[in-house]
Write an enzyme that holds these catalytic residues in place. Structure first.
Site, PDB file in Angstrom:
ATOM      1  CG  ASN A 117      -0.175   0.038   2.536  1.00 35.96           C
ATOM      2  OD1 ASN A 117       1.049   0.011   2.553  1.00 35.96           O
ATOM      3  ND2 ASN A 117      -0.900   0.093   3.642  1.00 35.96           N
ATOM      4  CG  HIS A 169       3.568   0.074   4.762  1.00 30.78           C
ATOM      5  ND1 HIS A 169       2.650  -0.818   5.302  1.00 30.78           N
ATOM      6  CD2 HIS A 169       4.687  -0.669   4.550  1.00 30.78           C
ATOM      7  CE1 HIS A 169       3.194  -2.010   5.407  1.00 30.78           C
ATOM      8  NE2 HIS A 169       4.429  -1.948   4.952  1.00 30.78           N
ATOM      9  CD  GLU A 210      -0.309   0.704   7.250  1.00 32.79           C
ATOM     10  OE1 GLU A 210       0.305   0.750   6.159  1.00 32.79           O
ATOM     11  OE2 GLU A 210      -0.766  -0.350   7.710  1.00 32.79           O
TER      12      GLU A 210
HETATM   13  C1  F6R Z   1       9.446  -3.774   8.092  1.00 33.49           C
HETATM   14  C2  F6R Z   1       8.890  -2.593   7.431  1.00 33.49           C
HETATM   15  C3  F6R Z   1       7.896  -2.712   6.328  1.00 33.49           C
HETATM   16  C4  F6R Z   1       8.377  -3.633   5.201  1.00 33.49           C
HETATM   17  C5  F6R Z   1       7.339  -3.734   4.078  1.00 33.49           C
HETATM   18  C6  F6R Z   1       7.752  -4.717   3.004  1.00 33.49           C
HETATM   19  O1  F6R Z   1      10.347  -3.403   9.101  1.00 33.49           O
HETATM   20  O2  F6R Z   1       9.248  -1.524   7.814  1.00 33.49           O
HETATM   21  O3  F6R Z   1       7.616  -1.431   5.814  1.00 33.49           O
HETATM   22  O4  F6R Z   1       9.583  -3.147   4.688  1.00 33.49           O
HETATM   23  O5  F6R Z   1       6.108  -4.110   4.610  1.00 33.49           O
HETATM   24  O6  F6R Z   1       7.826  -5.997   3.560  1.00 33.49           O
HETATM   25  P1  F6R Z   1       8.366  -7.237   2.726  1.00 33.49           P
HETATM   26  O7  F6R Z   1       9.817  -7.032   2.512  1.00 33.49           O
HETATM   27  O8  F6R Z   1       8.092  -8.427   3.614  1.00 33.49           O
HETATM   28  O9  F6R Z   1       7.584  -7.252   1.443  1.00 33.49           O
END
Ligand code: F6R
Length: 237
Positions: free
Chosen positions: A136, A138, A143
């Site tokens: 999304n 983030h 968010e």
């Molecule tokens: C985790 C974090 C999140 C992830 C994001 C992508 O510490 O800050 O913003 O970087 O959700 O997660 P993955 O790499 O699992 O797709």
């Protein structure tokens, strides 16, 4: 934004590790911001390997993690504390007292956020912040709709984030609904940002982040305004 296109997650892990090593080498007390999730796993595996072969040391490094769930114990396998020990800290020569992960079990969560901010300030500027990208848009757990000048704070996770992260839990109901996260302002204070994004499912959001409007509806779009971002991705953008 500098964009490095890689062919797969192995190359992403190697290239990202090279940038972390470049940043640390020669610095007396490097300060790193760290992310969890599936994207940095190979990066951390590479760092563990390079540390074991003596190519790099983390002896004087200080780290701050982006985020942590509220309500999980630090030995819960889904907590980001546990993740960091498993994927990085237990495999390198860092001093544990120099690693900082927000305490999602703190009695006073706001106070925990404020003292984390203060610790970052006391450490001086972050030399490098590692960032992944949520489906999304983030960054950390900021968010859509989060203010660009936000500091470390408590968040209610979006349903889409809960669903995306449920792959790590037994069921969707087990995913915490709240988390603590560095703010977007905190992240933007880093001298350099290493932005790692992999997988075709993130193609549309990554295009919006890099080429679209800079808007709080797409939190990562703020990175267009940072003077020193390196994006490593296997996505054609
Ligand atoms: C985790 C974090 C999140 C992830 C994001 C992508 O510490 O800050 O913003 O970087 O959700 O997660 P993955 O790499 O699992 O797709």
């Amino acid at each position: 934004m500098e964009i490095i296109k890689v062919k797969d997650s192995d190359e992403l892990g190697r290239k990202a590790a090279e940038i972390v090593i470049e940043t640390i080498k020669g610095k007396e007390n490097p300060v790193l911001g760290l992310a969890t999730g599936s994207t940095p796993e190979k990066l951390y595996a590479n760092l563990v390997e390079k540390c074991n072969t003596g190519e790099i040391t983390f002896k004087n490094a200080v780290t701050f993690n982006l985020d942590e769930y509220v309500g999980l114990t630090i030995d819960d396998p889904q907590s980001y504390h546990y993740y960091m020990d498993k994927h990085l800290f237990d495999g390198i020569d860092i001093q544990k007292e120099n690693t900082h992960v927000l305490d999602g079990e703190a009695e006073d969560l706001q106070k925990e956020c404020d003292s984390f901010e203060q610790l970052i300030k006391d450490a001086g500027e972050m030399d490098l912040q590692i960032l992944g990208l949520g489906l999304n848009g983030h960054i950390g757990f900021n968010e859509p709709g989060t203010a660009f000048d936000s500091r470390t704070h408590i968040v209610e996770l979006e349903q889409s984030t809960i669903e995306a992260n449920s792959r790590f839990f037994e069921s969707k109901e087990d995913v915490p609904t709240k988390a603590l996260t560095m703010g977007i302002g905190t992240i933007m204070d880093a001298k350099k940002i290493l932005f790692i994004v992999q997988g075709e499912q993130k193609a549309d959001i990554l295009k919006a982040v890099v080429h679209g409007e800079v808007t709080e509806d797409v939190p990562a779009s703020v990175l267009q305004q940072h003077p020193n971002v390196v994006l490593i991705t296997d996505i054609d953008i």
